[in-house]
Design a protein around this motif. Structure first.
Motif, mmCIF file in Angstrom:
data_model
loop_
_atom_site.group_PDB
_atom_site.id
_atom_site.type_symbol
_atom_site.label_atom_id
_atom_site.label_comp_id
_atom_site.label_asym_id
_atom_site.label_seq_id
_atom_site.Cartn_x
_atom_site.Cartn_y
_atom_site.Cartn_z
ATOM 1 N N ILE A 48 -23.963 46.389 100.905
ATOM 2 C CA ILE A 48 -23.502 45.007 100.749
ATOM 3 C C ILE A 48 -22.294 44.940 99.826
ATOM 4 C CG2 ILE A 48 -24.117 42.719 99.863
ATOM 5 C CD1 ILE A 48 -26.990 43.304 100.848
ATOM 6 N N ILE A 49 -22.321 45.700 98.728
ATOM 7 C CA ILE A 49 -21.182 45.731 97.802
ATOM 8 C C ILE A 49 -19.929 46.188 98.538
ATOM 9 C CG2 ILE A 49 -20.207 46.972 95.822
ATOM 10 C CD1 ILE A 49 -23.040 46.827 94.558
ATOM 11 N N ALA A 50 -20.047 47.248 99.334
ATOM 12 C CA ALA A 50 -18.892 47.749 100.095
ATOM 13 C C ALA A 50 -18.388 46.686 101.068
ATOM 14 C CB ALA A 50 -19.265 49.030 100.843
ATOM 15 N N SER A 51 -19.298 45.999 101.736
ATOM 16 C CA SER A 51 -18.902 44.950 102.681
ATOM 17 C C SER A 51 -18.175 43.819 101.966
ATOM 18 C CB SER A 51 -20.129 44.392 103.407
ATOM 19 O OG SER A 51 -20.697 45.366 104.233
ATOM 20 N N LEU A 52 -18.736 43.370 100.847
ATOM 21 C CA LEU A 52 -18.098 42.286 100.095
ATOM 22 C C LEU A 52 -16.722 42.695 99.577
ATOM 23 C CD1 LEU A 52 -21.168 40.895 98.100
ATOM 24 C CD2 LEU A 52 -20.013 39.833 100.059
ATOM 25 N N GLU A 53 -16.597 43.944 99.133
ATOM 26 C CA GLU A 53 -15.299 44.429 98.650
ATOM 27 C C GLU A 53 -14.285 44.550 99.785
ATOM 28 O OE1 GLU A 53 -16.446 47.966 96.493
ATOM 29 O OE2 GLU A 53 -16.349 46.872 94.596
ATOM 30 N N ASP A 54 -14.774 44.742 101.003
ATOM 31 C CA ASP A 54 -13.887 44.802 102.173
ATOM 32 C C ASP A 54 -13.545 43.414 102.705
ATOM 33 O OD1 ASP A 54 -13.784 47.546 102.095
ATOM 34 O OD2 ASP A 54 -15.329 47.846 103.631
ATOM 35 N N GLY A 55 -14.059 42.382 102.052
ATOM 36 C CA GLY A 55 -13.730 41.018 102.440
ATOM 37 C C GLY A 55 -14.661 40.388 103.452
ATOM 38 N N VAL A 56 -15.779 41.027 103.737
ATOM 39 C CA VAL A 56 -16.735 40.464 104.677
ATOM 40 C C VAL A 56 -17.397 39.253 104.016
ATOM 41 C CG1 VAL A 56 -18.863 40.894 105.972
ATOM 42 C CG2 VAL A 56 -17.153 42.705 105.745
ATOM 43 N N PRO A 57 -17.387 38.091 104.692
ATOM 44 C CA PRO A 57 -17.967 36.885 104.078
ATOM 45 C C PRO A 57 -19.492 36.896 104.133
ATOM 46 C CG PRO A 57 -17.167 36.371 106.272
ATOM 47 C CD PRO A 57 -16.780 37.811 105.992
ATOM 48 N N VAL A 58 -20.090 36.109 103.240
ATOM 49 C CA VAL A 58 -21.542 35.934 103.221
ATOM 50 C C VAL A 58 -21.870 34.746 104.126
ATOM 51 C CG1 VAL A 58 -23.529 35.332 101.770
ATOM 52 C CG2 VAL A 58 -21.737 36.831 100.871
ATOM 53 N N GLU A 59 -22.859 34.926 104.961
ATOM 54 C CA GLU A 59 -23.283 33.855 105.855
ATOM 55 C C GLU A 59 -23.663 32.617 105.039
ATOM 56 O OE1 GLU A 59 -26.418 33.381 109.552
ATOM 57 O OE2 GLU A 59 -26.985 34.657 107.869
ATOM 58 N N THR A 60 -23.296 31.448 105.553
ATOM 59 C CA THR A 60 -23.634 30.198 104.893
ATOM 60 C C THR A 60 -25.145 30.025 104.879
ATOM 61 O OG1 THR A 60 -21.566 29.237 105.665
ATOM 62 C CG2 THR A 60 -23.254 27.699 104.935
ATOM 63 N N GLY A 61 -25.667 29.600 103.732
ATOM 64 C CA GLY A 61 -27.111 29.410 103.601
ATOM 65 C C GLY A 61 -27.460 29.122 102.163
ATOM 66 N N GLU A 62 -28.718 29.304 101.834
ATOM 67 C CA GLU A 62 -29.173 28.959 100.491
ATOM 68 C C GLU A 62 -28.799 29.996 99.427
ATOM 69 O OE1 GLU A 62 -33.704 30.125 99.855
ATOM 70 O OE2 GLU A 62 -33.472 28.906 101.678
ATOM 71 N N ARG A 63 -28.419 31.196 99.821
ATOM 72 C CA ARG A 63 -28.075 32.246 98.851
ATOM 73 C C ARG A 63 -26.604 32.609 98.941
ATOM 74 N NH1 ARG A 63 -32.505 33.586 96.340
ATOM 75 N NH2 ARG A 63 -34.473 33.708 97.437
ATOM 76 N N THR A 64 -26.069 33.005 97.812
ATOM 77 C CA THR A 64 -24.708 33.528 97.755
ATOM 78 C C THR A 64 -24.786 34.916 97.128
ATOM 79 O OG1 THR A 64 -24.271 32.604 95.559
ATOM 80 C CG2 THR A 64 -23.693 31.235 97.474
ATOM 81 N N ALA A 65 -23.738 35.690 97.325
ATOM 82 C CA ALA A 65 -23.703 37.039 96.739
ATOM 83 C C ALA A 65 -22.284 37.344 96.313
ATOM 84 C CB ALA A 65 -24.188 38.076 97.740
ATOM 85 N N GLN A 66 -22.184 38.061 95.220
ATOM 86 C CA GLN A 66 -20.886 38.526 94.757
ATOM 87 C C GLN A 66 -21.076 39.834 93.999
ATOM 88 O OE1 GLN A 66 -19.310 35.476 92.249
ATOM 89 N NE2 GLN A 66 -20.849 35.694 90.679
ATOM 90 N N VAL A 67 -19.990 40.546 93.830
ATOM 91 C CA VAL A 67 -20.030 41.818 93.115
ATOM 92 C C VAL A 67 -19.608 41.570 91.675
ATOM 93 C CG1 VAL A 67 -19.109 44.154 92.975
ATOM 94 C CG2 VAL A 67 -19.464 43.090 95.212
ATOM 95 N N LYS A 68 -20.466 41.958 90.745
ATOM 96 C CA LYS A 68 -20.143 41.882 89.326
ATOM 97 C C LYS A 68 -19.680 43.273 88.906
ATOM 98 C CE LYS A 68 -21.749 37.738 88.240
ATOM 99 N NZ LYS A 68 -21.426 36.787 87.243
ATOM 100 N N THR A 69 -18.506 43.346 88.285
ATOM 101 C CA THR A 69 -17.958 44.626 87.861
ATOM 102 C C THR A 69 -17.808 44.632 86.353
ATOM 103 O OG1 THR A 69 -16.744 44.810 89.942
ATOM 104 C CG2 THR A 69 -16.028 46.227 88.147
ATOM 105 N N LEU A 70 -18.252 45.706 85.744
ATOM 106 C CA LEU A 70 -18.119 45.897 84.301
ATOM 107 C C LEU A 70 -17.418 47.224 84.087
ATOM 108 C CD1 LEU A 70 -18.813 45.199 81.335
ATOM 109 C CD2 LEU A 70 -20.953 46.430 81.686
ATOM 110 N N SER A 71 -16.349 47.192 83.326
ATOM 111 C CA SER A 71 -15.601 48.408 83.032
ATOM 112 C C SER A 71 -15.659 48.647 81.534
ATOM 113 C CB SER A 71 -14.141 48.237 83.481
ATOM 114 O OG SER A 71 -13.408 49.390 83.155
ATOM 115 N N ARG A 72 -16.045 49.854 81.147
ATOM 116 C CA ARG A 72 -16.154 50.183 79.724
ATOM 117 C C ARG A 72 -15.343 51.430 79.420
ATOM 118 N NH1 ARG A 72 -21.800 49.169 77.139
ATOM 119 N NH2 ARG A 72 -20.412 49.581 75.440
ATOM 120 N N ARG A 73 -14.600 51.368 78.347
ATOM 121 C CA ARG A 73 -13.808 52.516 77.927
ATOM 122 C C ARG A 73 -14.360 53.163 76.664
ATOM 123 N NH1 ARG A 73 -8.671 53.561 79.774
ATOM 124 N NH2 ARG A 73 -7.876 52.068 81.256
ATOM 125 N N ILE A 74 -14.613 52.378 75.677
ATOM 126 C CA ILE A 74 -14.994 52.903 74.373
ATOM 127 C C ILE A 74 -16.450 52.546 74.087
ATOM 128 C CG2 ILE A 74 -14.524 52.745 71.885
ATOM 129 C CD1 ILE A 74 -12.359 54.229 73.434
#
Length: 108
Positions: A48-74
């Motif tokens: 699902i993450i790969a699909s969302l990153e490729d721009g595939v939309p989420v079907e309309t309905g009661e749930r939504t989905a998105q990718v949360k990204t956290l980048s840490r260096r130090i």
């Protein structure tokens, strides 16, 4: 409720040994099931993450989905490092460190 498996006696019964052996088998089966389920869940989330990153939309309905990204260096001890080594050295080290990127599927 905690069940006592071993009663204070002069011998350990075969029944008690059988209960312990059965509980060990049940636990092993549950751990195997949990491991397999975790692997299937991770594979599904990765897809699902790969699909969302490729721009595939989420079907309309009661749930939504998105990718949360956290980048840490130090790492968490950065403040102590800055105190001891100075800001210039800290900035140089931070610029050289490749960030660790974590992605998580957020379903609401």
């Amino acid at each position: 409720m905690i069940t006592t498996l071993v009663r204070p006696t002069t011998v350990v019964s075969q029944e008690t040994l059988s209960k312990i052996a059965r509980l060990r088998r049940e636990l092993q089966e549950l751990e195997s099931w949990a491991s397999e389920t975790k692997a299937r869940l991770q594979a599904g989330e990765d897809q699902i993450i790969a699909s969302l990153e490729d721009g595939v939309p989420v079907e309309t309905g009661e749930r939504t989905a998105q990718v949360k990204t956290l980048s840490r260096r130090i790492v968490a001890w950065k403040e102590e490092f800055v105190k001891r080594m100075g800001k210039d050295i800290t900035d140089r080290v931070q610029a050289e460190v490749v960030p660790q990127v974590y992605k998580r599927l957020d379903i609401q």
